[in-house]
Design a protein around this motif. Structure first.
Motif, PDB file in Angstrom:
ATOM      1  N   VAL A   1      -7.509  -6.926  -2.718  1.00 29.59           N
ATOM      2  CA  VAL A   1      -8.472  -7.774  -2.346  1.00 29.59           C
ATOM      3  C   VAL A   1      -9.344  -7.532  -1.041  1.00 29.59           C
ATOM      4  O   VAL A   1      -8.657  -7.625  -0.052  1.00 29.59           O
ATOM      5  N   ILE A   2     -10.492  -7.281  -1.344  1.00 28.47           N
ATOM      6  CA  ILE A   2     -11.483  -7.174  -0.202  1.00 28.47           C
ATOM      7  C   ILE A   2     -11.973  -8.419   0.103  1.00 28.47           C
ATOM      8  O   ILE A   2     -13.029  -9.037  -0.781  1.00 28.47           O
TER       9      ILE A   2
ATOM     10  N   SER B   1      -4.293  -7.006  12.777  1.00 32.39           N
ATOM     11  CA  SER B   1      -5.446  -6.382  12.122  1.00 32.39           C
ATOM     12  C   SER B   1      -6.067  -7.548  10.937  1.00 32.39           C
ATOM     13  O   SER B   1      -7.070  -7.080  10.383  1.00 32.39           O
ATOM     14  N   GLY B   2      -5.298  -8.520  10.610  1.00 31.62           N
ATOM     15  CA  GLY B   2      -5.711  -9.383   9.410  1.00 31.62           C
ATOM     16  C   GLY B   2      -5.670  -8.557   8.154  1.00 31.62           C
ATOM     17  O   GLY B   2      -6.099  -8.936   7.000  1.00 31.62           O
TER      18      GLY B   2
ATOM     19  N   ALA C   1      -7.477  -6.908   2.473  1.00 23.14           N
ATOM     20  CA  ALA C   1      -8.424  -5.881   2.980  1.00 23.14           C
ATOM     21  C   ALA C   1      -9.653  -6.813   3.742  1.00 23.14           C
ATOM     22  O   ALA C   1     -10.167  -7.770   3.130  1.00 23.14           O
ATOM     23  N   GLN C   2      -9.831  -6.496   5.099  1.00 20.68           N
ATOM     24  CA  GLN C   2     -11.039  -6.982   5.605  1.00 20.68           C
ATOM     25  C   GLN C   2     -11.737  -5.892   5.707  1.00 20.68           C
ATOM     26  O   GLN C   2     -11.651  -4.686   5.302  1.00 20.68           O
ATOM     27  N   SER C   3     -13.224  -6.346   5.507  1.00 20.84           N
ATOM     28  CA  SER C   3     -14.550  -5.383   4.980  1.00 20.84           C
ATOM     29  C   SER C   3     -15.196  -5.067   6.450  1.00 20.84           C
ATOM     30  O   SER C   3     -16.467  -4.632   6.284  1.00 20.84           O
ATOM     31  N   ASP C   4     -14.663  -5.505   7.679  1.00 21.31           N
ATOM     32  CA  ASP C   4     -15.480  -5.079   8.731  1.00 21.31           C
ATOM     33  C   ASP C   4     -14.383  -4.252   9.712  1.00 21.31           C
ATOM     34  O   ASP C   4     -14.387  -4.896  10.833  1.00 21.31           O
TER      35      ASP C   4
ATOM     36  N   GLN D   1     -17.241   1.463   2.395  1.00 19.23           N
ATOM     37  CA  GLN D   1     -16.358   2.285   3.125  1.00 19.23           C
ATOM     38  C   GLN D   1     -15.058   1.717   2.768  1.00 19.23           C
ATOM     39  O   GLN D   1     -14.017   2.361   2.398  1.00 19.23           O
ATOM     40  N   THR D   2     -14.920   0.235   2.701  1.00 22.77           N
ATOM     41  CA  THR D   2     -13.553  -0.425   2.529  1.00 22.77           C
ATOM     42  C   THR D   2     -13.368  -0.145   1.006  1.00 22.77           C
ATOM     43  O   THR D   2     -11.963   0.352   0.926  1.00 22.77           O
TER      44      THR D   2
END
Lengths: 364, 364
Positions: B8-9, B201-202, B113-116, B43-44
């Protein structure tokens, strides 16, 4: 209105000291810098329309700006715009326009106007310039409007007068003794106290024959070339084309340096109408109203936190958020953002030159 | 690739701490902030495509950004984008997407996943996340990737581990003892020395049933509502519409606060792949390479004189001329220019709120 009165509006400069707001493709005189709804050029035109018949107002500009002049002054005819083919000093501009006006009227009395000045009392201004034009109608003198200093300003040139030789008490016209370019602060203080020094406004008044005779003495080669064109080519368009061709060969000198500082028939007429030059960021800063923290916001949207003594100039509709800065010029214009120390006027030209060298002509 | 693996982004944030570069209409995840030719979201996606089958990557975002997601990730299907109708915390997002994934695969193992984020060693990253997914396939635990601190950073949350209860030596997974939000510098130093603290990291890893069970315990009302929608509406589009309607009633809480800090089955898996959060100007400044004078120039054209430790971010093609300034954020983006002190992260939200109040939504 006296049909011998003529006005030349000098509008050919790049205004590089106000970069990046003033751009080579769109110099300061075409901006509404004071935020009054009229550009500097339009304001200048409005002002002199009260002194000189509108059809006798000539705009002297570079060929690059002739379209801008026509857009901003749709009321003037094409024949009232004189083009220069290259950027030279004020002396060649004035020589060309003087020859042009003599062709129209041998008895012309001319006021040469700058298009980047703030005038506070327009009525007194109209009255003063009118008196000057009347004076040169009778006297073969070169007159500069000198402004009584209101502070020891170091950004202006000063002219010392000869107190003993007042030409006429009524309109306060004095013979010039010396010219002094931007003085150190200590000198500016002494100048101001002495009462003998006036700021050089760059506004000139003379009759057409006197300025041509003086130019012929000081810059004989250039004047010979010009006189030949006007003698040999009776057709106006041909003359224009010919001057356009030879213009690049003219010297790059200012009227002050080449003529006024060397001639012996130069007089100062005192102007007390409230005047400021708005050629530089520092002059804008000292001239225009600031907020309680000393920030000059040139009509930009701005939210300012804990910041003092800055100049903020942004495009319309853009918001500046400013925090914790002091004494900066923050200028966002076209493809350039400048954030630099206020008060270092000379640096602006360095920035502009570096931008040209490193980035190309489209950034200047 | 293991078809039970899902990703999951999270791409629904506004990125307000990177305002005015990150805008409500165009948040940071859609910018190529690192200047590598791909946006943060892209990128993610690229990164997780190496871990999870592409068809199992879900993007969770606000309805406002679904067009941007489709533009930037044309390879994913519409069914892989889950819309939220309003800005809520991460807990409701994660609950919704967990229910959605369970509908597709009851045995799903999910990485959130985090996108930043900046990841330095992508291979080690792929290996680490893969091991985590394998771990939760066998264990009903909630795993957070914890980053071994490389400096006493005060901008991150810290997680203290229980050194005694290492679940497996091989993949270094430890039980969580405490969460500590951004600590004071002195504490961050102690945390780092102790060896027991990791940056949060989240990035979360769990199997779908474990996260749903835990959410049901911690946020029962919200989960009841969601479960009812999924039970009553077998049609996917109807479900989407219904969740869309009720989403605003969900609490505005983060997954950490509402779930991770309160549950007793939370573990940290150590990541040593080189990581940074790029959610704020300060994090960008500490993460990205700077010039010899400590200026971070985010790929802007810039001519810099006597200036130190600034961040400069301009639109493409624009030139910054910077002189005599130190420690400033100089960010020119769209209709906002921000010139403020670097290092006061909290102020950015204040600026944004003031801009909204004084100028309107189009400035945020």
């Amino acid at each position: 209105m006296d049909s011998n009165r003529y006005c030349v509006i000098m509008a050919g400069g790049i205004g590089s000291r106000l970069w990046p707001l003033s751009r080579k493709g769109y110099p300061k005189q075409f901006h509404d810098i004071l935020g009054c709804g009229r550009t500097l050029l339009q304001q200048t035109y409005d002002r002199y329309s009260r002194i000189v018949p509108k059809e006798n107002i000539i705009v002297s500009t570079n060929i690059e700006y002739s379209e801008l002049v026509r857009e901003q002054l749709p009321e003037i005819g094409v024949e009232q715009i004189l083009h220069e083919s290259s950027f030279r000093g004020t002396a060649p501009s004035i020589a060309y326009v003087a020859c042009h006006i003599r062709q129209l009227n041998k008895n012309a009395n001319i006021v040469v106007a700058q298009s980047d000045q703030l005038i506070l009392d327009e009525n007194l201004f109209v009255d003063t310039i009118g008196k000057g034009l009347d004076f040169v109608a009778e006297n073969n003198k070169l007159v500069i409007i000198g402004i009584k200093p209101t502070c020891p300003e170091t950004r202006y040139g000063y002219i010392q007068i000869d107190n003993d030789i007042s030409v006429t008490d009524k309109s306060s016209i004095y013979k010039v003794r010396t010219f002094t370019e931007k003085p150190a602060y200590e000198f500016a203080q002494i100048f101001m106290k002495s009462g003998e020094f006036y700021w050089n406004s760059g506004i000139y008044i003379w009759n057409v024959q006197t300025v041509i005779d003086t130019l012929a003495k000081m810059l004989p080669d250039m004047m010979n070339d010009l006189e030949r064109v006007f003698a040999e080519l009776p057709n106006r368009d041909e003359r224009r084309r010919r001057v356009y061709e030879i213009y690049t060969s003219f010297p790059n000198v200012s009227m002050d340096l080449a003529v006024m500082e060397r001639a012996d028939n130069v007089f100062v007429q005192v102007g007390e109408f409230g005047w400021a030059d708005i050629g530089t960021w520092d002059s804008l800063y000292s001239t225009l109203p600031k907020d309680a923290d000393g920030n000059l916001n040139m009509r930009s949207h701005a939210i300012i936190y804990n910041s003092h003594d800055n100049v903020i100039s942004l495009p319309e509709g853009k918001l500046a958020v400013i925090q914790d800065v002091e004494g900066l010029l923050i200028v966002d214009s076209g493809n350039v953002l400048m954030v630099c120390r206020k008060g270092n006027e000379g640096d602006i030209r360095k920035f502009l030159n570096d931008a040209r060298m490193k980035m190309g002509e489209e950034y200047i």
